[in-house]
Design an enzyme around this catalytic site. Structure first.
Site, PDB file in Angstrom:
ATOM      1  N   GLY A 185      27.719-133.297  16.717  1.00 53.40           N
ATOM      2  CA  GLY A 185      27.139-132.081  17.288  1.00 53.40           C
ATOM      3  C   GLY A 185      25.990-132.486  18.190  1.00 53.40           C
ATOM      4  O   GLY A 185      25.905-133.637  18.630  1.00 53.40           O
ATOM      5  N   LEU A 186      25.106-131.559  18.462  1.00 54.71           N
ATOM      6  CA  LEU A 186      23.996-131.891  19.350  1.00 54.71           C
ATOM      7  C   LEU A 186      23.203-133.061  18.812  1.00 54.71           C
ATOM      8  O   LEU A 186      22.846-133.978  19.553  1.00 54.71           O
ATOM      9  CB  LEU A 186      23.095-130.669  19.531  1.00 54.71           C
ATOM     10  CG  LEU A 186      23.719-129.574  20.376  1.00 54.71           C
ATOM     11  CD1 LEU A 186      22.756-128.411  20.520  1.00 54.71           C
ATOM     12  CD2 LEU A 186      24.112-130.097  21.746  1.00 54.71           C
ATOM     13  N   ALA A 187      22.927-133.051  17.509  1.00 55.97           N
ATOM     14  CA  ALA A 187      22.108-134.118  16.943  1.00 55.97           C
ATOM     15  C   ALA A 187      22.847-135.454  17.035  1.00 55.97           C
ATOM     16  O   ALA A 187      22.302-136.447  17.511  1.00 55.97           O
ATOM     17  CB  ALA A 187      21.754-133.789  15.497  1.00 55.97           C
ATOM     18  N   HIS A 229      21.475-113.935   9.362  1.00 55.17           N
ATOM     19  CA  HIS A 229      21.275-113.443  10.721  1.00 55.17           C
ATOM     20  C   HIS A 229      21.562-111.948  10.782  1.00 55.17           C
ATOM     21  O   HIS A 229      22.601-111.495  10.329  1.00 55.17           O
ATOM     22  CB  HIS A 229      22.216-114.201  11.665  1.00 55.17           C
ATOM     23  CG  HIS A 229      21.861-114.054  13.106  1.00 55.17           C
ATOM     24  ND1 HIS A 229      21.952-112.859  13.760  1.00 55.17           N
ATOM     25  CD2 HIS A 229      21.406-114.945  14.004  1.00 55.17           C
ATOM     26  CE1 HIS A 229      21.566-113.033  15.020  1.00 55.17           C
ATOM     27  NE2 HIS A 229      21.229-114.293  15.186  1.00 55.17           N
ATOM     28  N   ARG A 243      14.317-112.987  12.315  1.00 52.63           N
ATOM     29  CA  ARG A 243      15.602-112.672  11.693  1.00 52.63           C
ATOM     30  C   ARG A 243      15.495-112.220  10.257  1.00 52.63           C
ATOM     31  O   ARG A 243      16.181-111.292   9.842  1.00 52.63           O
ATOM     32  CB  ARG A 243      16.477-113.925  11.748  1.00 52.63           C
ATOM     33  CG  ARG A 243      16.823-114.244  13.159  1.00 52.63           C
ATOM     34  CD  ARG A 243      17.584-115.521  13.282  1.00 52.63           C
ATOM     35  NE  ARG A 243      17.970-115.664  14.674  1.00 52.63           N
ATOM     36  CZ  ARG A 243      18.615-116.706  15.158  1.00 52.63           C
ATOM     37  NH1 ARG A 243      18.943-117.700  14.357  1.00 52.63           N
ATOM     38  NH2 ARG A 243      18.939-116.754  16.426  1.00 52.63           N
ATOM     39  N   GLU A 257      20.688-129.970  11.810  1.00 50.75           N
ATOM     40  CA  GLU A 257      20.676-128.988  10.726  1.00 50.75           C
ATOM     41  C   GLU A 257      20.796-129.654   9.356  1.00 50.75           C
ATOM     42  O   GLU A 257      20.419-129.075   8.346  1.00 50.75           O
ATOM     43  CB  GLU A 257      21.800-127.960  10.951  1.00 50.75           C
ATOM     44  CG  GLU A 257      21.649-126.726  10.077  1.00 50.75           C
ATOM     45  CD  GLU A 257      22.658-125.618  10.391  1.00 50.75           C
ATOM     46  OE1 GLU A 257      23.202-125.597  11.513  1.00 50.75           O
ATOM     47  OE2 GLU A 257      22.887-124.783   9.495  1.00 50.75           O
ATOM     48  N   ARG A 312      14.115-120.001  10.380  1.00 49.48           N
ATOM     49  CA  ARG A 312      14.170-120.618  11.700  1.00 49.48           C
ATOM     50  C   ARG A 312      14.131-119.548  12.767  1.00 49.48           C
ATOM     51  O   ARG A 312      14.799-118.529  12.662  1.00 49.48           O
ATOM     52  CB  ARG A 312      15.461-121.425  11.843  1.00 49.48           C
ATOM     53  CG  ARG A 312      15.662-121.959  13.240  1.00 49.48           C
ATOM     54  CD  ARG A 312      16.884-122.829  13.326  1.00 49.48           C
ATOM     55  NE  ARG A 312      18.139-122.085  13.224  1.00 49.48           N
ATOM     56  CZ  ARG A 312      18.681-121.382  14.220  1.00 49.48           C
ATOM     57  NH1 ARG A 312      18.075-121.286  15.370  1.00 49.48           N
ATOM     58  NH2 ARG A 312      19.834-120.767  14.040  1.00 49.48           N
ATOM     59  N   LEU A 332      19.016-125.636  18.356  1.00 49.36           N
ATOM     60  CA  LEU A 332      19.524-126.491  19.429  1.00 49.36           C
ATOM     61  C   LEU A 332      18.408-127.426  19.865  1.00 49.36           C
ATOM     62  O   LEU A 332      18.602-128.614  20.087  1.00 49.36           O
ATOM     63  CB  LEU A 332      20.002-125.632  20.598  1.00 49.36           C
ATOM     64  CG  LEU A 332      21.105-124.617  20.258  1.00 49.36           C
ATOM     65  CD1 LEU A 332      21.518-123.856  21.515  1.00 49.36           C
ATOM     66  CD2 LEU A 332      22.318-125.301  19.656  1.00 49.36           C
TER      67      LEU A 332
HETATM   68  C1  LIG Z   1      27.598-118.872  15.774  1.00 47.13           C
HETATM   69  C2  LIG Z   1      26.328-119.651  15.880  1.00 47.13           C
HETATM   70  C3  LIG Z   1      25.452-119.442  16.950  1.00 47.13           C
HETATM   71  C4  LIG Z   1      24.273-120.155  17.062  1.00 47.13           C
HETATM   72  N1  LIG Z   1      23.453-119.921  18.125  1.00 47.13           N
HETATM   73  C5  LIG Z   1      22.319-120.659  18.252  1.00 47.13           C
HETATM   74  C6  LIG Z   1      21.464-120.476  19.372  1.00 47.13           C
HETATM   75  O1  LIG Z   1      21.722-119.662  20.248  1.00 47.13           O
HETATM   76  N2  LIG Z   1      20.359-121.238  19.460  1.00 47.13           N
HETATM   77  C7  LIG Z   1      20.040-122.163  18.508  1.00 47.13           C
HETATM   78  O2  LIG Z   1      19.034-122.850  18.663  1.00 47.13           O
HETATM   79  N3  LIG Z   1      20.846-122.364  17.448  1.00 47.13           N
HETATM   80  C8  LIG Z   1      21.958-121.635  17.290  1.00 47.13           C
HETATM   81  N4  LIG Z   1      22.757-121.845  16.188  1.00 47.13           N
HETATM   82  C9  LIG Z   1      22.458-122.923  15.264  1.00 47.13           C
HETATM   83  C10 LIG Z   1      22.886-124.259  15.865  1.00 47.13           C
HETATM   84  O3  LIG Z   1      24.056-124.090  16.621  1.00 47.13           O
HETATM   85  C11 LIG Z   1      23.160-125.326  14.826  1.00 47.13           C
HETATM   86  O4  LIG Z   1      22.154-125.351  13.886  1.00 47.13           O
HETATM   87  C12 LIG Z   1      23.220-126.684  15.479  1.00 47.13           C
HETATM   88  O5  LIG Z   1      24.095-126.679  16.561  1.00 47.13           O
HETATM   89  C13 LIG Z   1      23.626-127.746  14.491  1.00 47.13           C
HETATM   90  O6  LIG Z   1      23.820-128.958  15.184  1.00 47.13           O
HETATM   91  P1  LIG Z   1      24.087-130.293  14.402  1.00 47.13           P
HETATM   92  O7  LIG Z   1      24.239-131.340  15.439  1.00 47.13           O
HETATM   93  O8  LIG Z   1      23.040-130.490  13.390  1.00 47.13           O
HETATM   94  O9  LIG Z   1      25.437-130.058  13.602  1.00 47.13           O
HETATM   95  P2  LIG Z   1      26.902-129.576  14.069  1.00 47.13           P
HETATM   96  O10 LIG Z   1      26.977-129.223  15.468  1.00 47.13           O
HETATM   97  O11 LIG Z   1      27.345-128.598  13.047  1.00 47.13           O
HETATM   98  O12 LIG Z   1      27.760-130.879  13.930  1.00 47.13           O
HETATM   99  C14 LIG Z   1      28.141-131.412  12.709  1.00 47.13           C
HETATM  100  C15 LIG Z   1      28.982-132.622  12.972  1.00 47.13           C
HETATM  101  O13 LIG Z   1      29.171-133.312  11.766  1.00 47.13           O
HETATM  102  C16 LIG Z   1      30.523-133.624  11.586  1.00 47.13           C
HETATM  103  N5  LIG Z   1      30.763-133.720  10.152  1.00 47.13           N
HETATM  104  C17 LIG Z   1      30.381-132.858   9.184  1.00 47.13           C
HETATM  105  N6  LIG Z   1      30.718-133.334   7.986  1.00 47.13           N
HETATM  106  C18 LIG Z   1      31.316-134.509   8.201  1.00 47.13           C
HETATM  107  C19 LIG Z   1      31.880-135.497   7.352  1.00 47.13           C
HETATM  108  N7  LIG Z   1      31.875-135.383   6.030  1.00 47.13           N
HETATM  109  N8  LIG Z   1      32.438-136.591   7.923  1.00 47.13           N
HETATM  110  C20 LIG Z   1      32.443-136.745   9.284  1.00 47.13           C
HETATM  111  N9  LIG Z   1      31.905-135.859  10.102  1.00 47.13           N
HETATM  112  C21 LIG Z   1      31.354-134.758   9.573  1.00 47.13           C
HETATM  113  C22 LIG Z   1      31.285-132.576  12.318  1.00 47.13           C
HETATM  114  O14 LIG Z   1      32.544-133.062  12.695  1.00 47.13           O
HETATM  115  C23 LIG Z   1      30.379-132.351  13.518  1.00 47.13           C
HETATM  116  O15 LIG Z   1      30.673-133.317  14.496  1.00 47.13           O
HETATM  117  C24 LIG Z   1      23.944-121.113  16.078  1.00 47.13           C
HETATM  118  C25 LIG Z   1      24.790-121.330  15.005  1.00 47.13           C
HETATM  119  C26 LIG Z   1      25.967-120.592  14.887  1.00 47.13           C
HETATM  120  C27 LIG Z   1      26.815-120.797  13.690  1.00 47.13           C
END
Ligand SMILES: Cc1cc2nc3c(=O)[nH]c(=O)nc-3n(C[C@H](O)[C@H](O)[C@H](O)COP(=O)(O)OP(=O)(O)OC[C@H]3O[C@@H](n4cnc5c(N)ncnc54)[C@H](O)[C@@H]3O)c2cc1C
Ligand code: SF4
Ligand code: FES
Lengths: 644, 254
Positions: free
Chosen positions: A42-44, A266, A337, A432, A442, A448
């Site tokens: 994901g983004l992180a 939310h 929220r 996250e 949050r 993001l």
């Molecule tokens: C519908 C929605 C809208 C949102 N809108 C906003 C917004 O407008 N602004 C904002 O700031 N935030 C928003 N958020 C929150 C934000 O999108 C998330 O908190 C953030 O994108 C999480 O990013 P991340 O990189 O931590 O994890 P994620 O993007 O969830 O990525 C997780 C990654 O881990 C991988 N993974 C997970 N478990 C495993 C495993 N066991 N083995 C291998 N890979 C695994 C997945 O494949 C994926 O690649 C929103 C969230 C949702 C649900």
């Protein structure tokens, strides 16, 4: 064990730059001798993997989807915050810091949050350089919008798909490194355990989801960027595959889990339509810029609406209660929220809910449409309105949307120090998946920001310090820890596959979700939580006896994947209950009925609860041990949040 | 409940890439019009699991039309009968009681079947590895407002950037061409100032990779544009072709 958050000394505004200077560096020619595992794209994860590879480290990246671009970050709609002050409306790093600490109801670390605000400005620059098409004004410069919990416009956005555009940016940086041979990408792989050697993380065990092969991967450090665990509630705005497995497995290997009960509900989601519901869809918070939230003034009117005897549009102004505007005149519909959600629930509990189920409130655009015109509203929110129409078959240009709160985000996660390292040396958590920056609630558009801050601008510095300390000696994959961990994973999979009961894994998941939503959702009480704990324990026992898991390990097996995830969710659910029981105060998204003001607002108890709860796993079916990291506030004055 | 439908599904079942597949019929009784298409499949799958039968495997994740993971060919059309939505956004109210619904995977030799309805689309990733980026490292970039981009240009780039990489364009095309997808990716960066320095090499590298992956050639039938859930325009293809030929021209010059 004493928790050391490693927050640098000195004035808030100098902590991060001083710290960066004090961190050890890895010699450029030595970087290629190190391997780093990044789980999650994901983004992180994408930003971390790309940035580390650019520095010269070898990276192995993993995700469970068929492409890194599909990580759940893709679904973020509304926007990303940054203290650019392009509007000249009084924004600053200090203000973003303050809004975030306050929005989180004073349950986050000052040092971390300040750093987040500080690097926020670099994120926007980075994304634009990659070609992320943020919204622009006619003069060609970047546009902003407002989000809840702030009185300035600091949210950058890309129509209703900010997440997709930011992720495609990070994914393109990742692709470049894959092309260069610095990142090896493992899609359709699920991490099932962390390998620790002498207490340090040195690899993972992953299952190839297509062939079922159980693979061993060694590295000098492991980064978990695996997202949130909102799906513990079964219904949430998260993607179907979002899970806690990676974090939970790490927890069982020694990583403490912090504030698990801090979940964000939310306020603006499309209400549940029936038992078949598999997920809930968010309607972006940005809608509250122009939409007005209301319910009918009386229960009688609400009942007539539910029965379809009258229409929402027929209600006169004085028959409507714009309850957020009424109760919070200065923030109005843009309260944070947690406040908006709790108020919606209150209205429904009072019998003023609308829609056939009665479990919804209105979000009305009639004013905005008459003020700005339908076209202007369409230009701003068109895709969200279409999405709403698609799902509900109702036209939000002609009648108010029906909305209700839904589980959306988890502030809790793996405990990390200022360097994003968990309690297991060499094991890091980003995005996250960690607990770090949002306290008990949050603010919109801040996840993001945090994911990209962690990946682009924090970990490239802090990881180097650890790697320089351990040195570039190759990791010994022959160490018995690798074979033992692999064996444990295989045994667990076989145990799951041996379950030939009579209840589907989805049934368990739904049941768990109901328990969590009922007792550990928008309001929590000691009595309810105690009851829930027992229910979950029973559910766990029942699962391991009566669940149905089909097929074999050596194939693409949805049934097995789901079973493993649900089994972990059940265990996490119990810890969330313990955490919610321990925290007998209300703060942010955590509302304990025992702790409220006379007006029914959340009442914090800073004397007793100004700490981060960090839970340590102590063994199968044993109570977890609670450690407390005291939160020190030297720069902000703790006050009862008020959005009135 | 009233208004519920009884349907029959004809679903492509194939245990893995090495085994031949076949259609199998399943009854889908009591389907609510408010269900999404994938929720309907969930219900059918739960029934199968209860009977000890392998559930129908399909790809999906976000279920809100943005991750691009869902990929079903429904009654002969990628993402089903409606325009501008993905399979996960399709609701059962688009079908009627008694109907038989045929569900197949994307069909293209560059997208081999993994199991049942799930296919391998990693070719799309490899095309982007070849050049789908701007070569900037983290840090050291100019202020975001240092370059002004005219709104119409930014909007046009955005339209291309909305592609979710689902592959419906390939599945819709009789030649299984990936031109719409690749051209959307190429166009986003070709339109923006950030993408100019590598513009022509990018087009060339991505098109060459596309050919290596075994996608068919484009004969301008336009089926891709008609089926794309994000309404990506076929004009992107013309833009990409121009860049591709410009790249070749420069190469010959050099
Ligand atoms: C519908 C929605 C809208 C949102 N809108 C906003 C917004 O407008 N602004 C904002 O700031 N935030 C928003 N958020 C929150 C934000 O999108 C998330 O908190 C953030 O994108 C999480 O990013 P991340 O990189 O931590 O994890 P994620 O993007 O969830 O990525 C997780 C990654 O881990 C991988 N993974 C997970 N478990 C495993 C495993 N066991 N083995 C291998 N890979 C695994 C997945 O494949 C994926 O690649 C929103 C969230 C949702 C649900
Ligand atoms: S161009 Fe359209 S159909 Fe093709 S991958 Fe992109 S979104 Fe899907
Ligand atoms: S499941 Fe994500 S687009 Fe359909």
């Amino acid at each position: 064990m004493k928790l050391d958050a490693k927050i640098p000394e000195g004035p808030l505004a100098e902590k991060w730059s001083k710290h960066k200077f004090n961190l050890k560096l890895v010699n450029p020619s030595n970087k290629r001798k190190y391997t780093v595992i990044v789980v999650g794209t994901g983004l992180a994860g994408s930003s971390a993997a790309a940035s580390l590879a650019e520095l010269g480290y070898n990276v192995k990246a993993f995700c469970y989807q068929d492409s890194p671009r599909r990580a759940h970050s893709i679904a973020a709609q509304g926007g990303i915050n940054a203290a650019k002050n392009y509007r000249n409306d009084g924004d600053s790093v200090q203000r973003l810091f303050y809004d975030t600490i306050k929005g989180g109801d004073y349950r986050a670390r000052e040092g971390n949050v300040y750093r987040l605000a500080e690097v926020s400005v670099n994120i926007i620059d980075q994304c634009v350089a990659q070609g992320v098409p943020f919204a622009r004004e006619y003069g060609g410069l970047l546009d902003n919008r407002s989000f809840g919990g702030a009185q300035v416009s600091r949210t950058f956005y890309a129509r209703g798909q900010t997440g997709q555009q930011l992720l495609l940016g990070a994914y393109s940086a990742l692709n470049r490194q894959i092309h260069e041979g610095k990142v090896e990408m493992f899609s359709r792989h699920e991490m099932l355990d962390v390998v620790t050697v002498d207490g340090k993380a040195q690899g993972i065990i992953a299952r190839n989801l297509v062939t079922g092969e159980i693979e061993t991967h060694a590295a000098h450090a492991v980064l978990l960027c695996t997202g949130g665990y909102g799906n513990v509630y079964y219904l949430s705005t998260n993607a179907m595959g979002c899970n806690v497995t990676a974090a939970w497995r790490a927890h069982k290997r020694g990583a403490f889990f912090s504030n698990p009960c801090f979940t964000q509900i939310h306020p603006t989601c499309i209400p549940v339509s029936g038992d078949h519901q598999s997920k809930l869809t968010l309607m972006s918070e940005s809608l509250r810029n122009d939409g007005r939230v209301w319910v009918p003034k009386t229960k009688e009117l609400a009942a007539q609406l539910r029965e379809g005897k009258i229409k929402a549009t027929e209600l006169k102004e004085d028959e409507r209660d714009y309850f957020l505007e009424r109760k919070y005149p200065s923030f109005g519909n843009l309260v944070p929220r947690d406040v908006a959600s709790r108020n919606a629930k209150e209205m429904v509990d009072e019998g003023k809910g609308v829609g056939t189920s009665g479990v919804a409130v209105y979000l009305d655009f009639a004013d905005a449409i008459s003020r700005l015109g339908e076209d202007a509203v369409r230009a701003k929110y068109g895709n969200l309105f279409d999405m709403y129409y698609q799902i509900t078959d109702e036209n939000p240009y002609k009648q108010p949307m029906r909305i209700y709160p839904a589980v959306h985000y988890t502030m809790g996660g793996l405990w990390v120090d200022y360097n994003l390292q968990t309690t297991v040396p060499g094991l890091y958590a980003l995005g996250e998946a960690n607990f770090s920056d949002h306290g008990a609630n949050r603010l919109g558009a801040s996840a993001l920001m945090q994911g990209l801050a962690d990946g682009y601008f924090v970990i490239p510095y802090t990881l180097g310090d650890y790697l320089a300390t351990i040195g570039p000696k190759a990791i010994d994959v022959k160490h018995p820890a690798f074979t033992e961990t692999k064996k444990a994973v295989e045994e667990r999979l076989q145990k799951l596959l041996s379950l030939k009961g009579n209840k589907t894994v989805d049934e368990y998941h739904r049941e768990l979700g109901k328990i969590m939503w009922e007792y550990c959702g928008m309001s929590r009480s000691e009595e309810g939580l105690k009851k829930a704990k027992k229910l979950i324990q029973d559910l766990k026992t029942d699962f391991w006896k009566n669940a149905i898991v089909l097929g074999t390990n050596e194939e693409f097996n949805m049934s097995l994947e789901k079973a493993g995830r649900v089994a972990d969710f059940i265990e996490l659910g119990e810890l969330m209950i313990d955490d919610a029981l321990d925290r007998n105060e209300s703060c942010g998204g955590h509302f304990r009925v025992e702790s409220q003001t006379e007006e029914g607002e959340a009442l914090r108890d800073d004397e007793k609860f100004a700490y981060v709860a960090a839970w340590q796993y102590t063994g199968e079916n044993k109570p977890e041990a609670l450690h407390k990291e005291d939160l020190k506030f030297e720069n902000v004055k703790l006050s009862q949040r008020s959005y009135k | 409940m009233s208004g519920n439908m009884n349907l029959t599904l004809k679903v492509w079942r194939q245990p893995n890439g090495n085994t031949k597949g076949t259609f199998v019929s399943y009854p889908a009784p009591g389907i609510s019009p408010d269900m999404s298409f994938l929720e309907m499949l969930d219900v059918v799958n739960e029934g199968l699991v209860k009977k000890g039968e392998d559930p129908i495997h399909f790809d999906h994740d976000c279920r809100e039309g943005i991750c691009g993971m869902c990929s079903l060919h429904i009654n002969g059309r990628p993402h089903g009968p409606k325009q501008a939505i993905t399979t996960c956004q399709l609701h059962m109210r688009s079908f009627h009681d008694g109907e038989t619904i045929v569900i197949e995977p994307w069909r293209a030799s560059a997208f081999p079947v993994i199991k049942d309805l799930a296919v391998d689309r990693s070719a799309f990733d490899r095309i982007q590895h070849a050049g789908g980026f701007v070569s900037v490292n983290t840090g050291g970039v100019p202020d975001a407002n240092a370059i002004a981009i005219p709104k119409p240009v930014a909007d046009e780039a955005f339209n291309s950037a909305t592609c979710i990489g689902c592959g419906a364009c390939v599945a819709a095309c009789k030649n299984a061409s990936a031109m719409l997808f690749v051209s959307a990716k190429v166009s986003q960066l070709a339109l923006l100032p950030q993408g100019q320095p590598e513009r022509y090499q990018r087009a060339q590298a991505m098109v060459n990779q596309m050919d290596t992956e075994g996608f068919g050639s484009c004969t301008n039938t336009g089926a891709c544009e008609a089926e794309c859930p994000k309404e990506i325009k076929i004009t992107n293809i013309a833009r990409m072709n121009r860049d591709y030929f410009t790249a070749n021209f420069f190469k010959e010059e050099a």
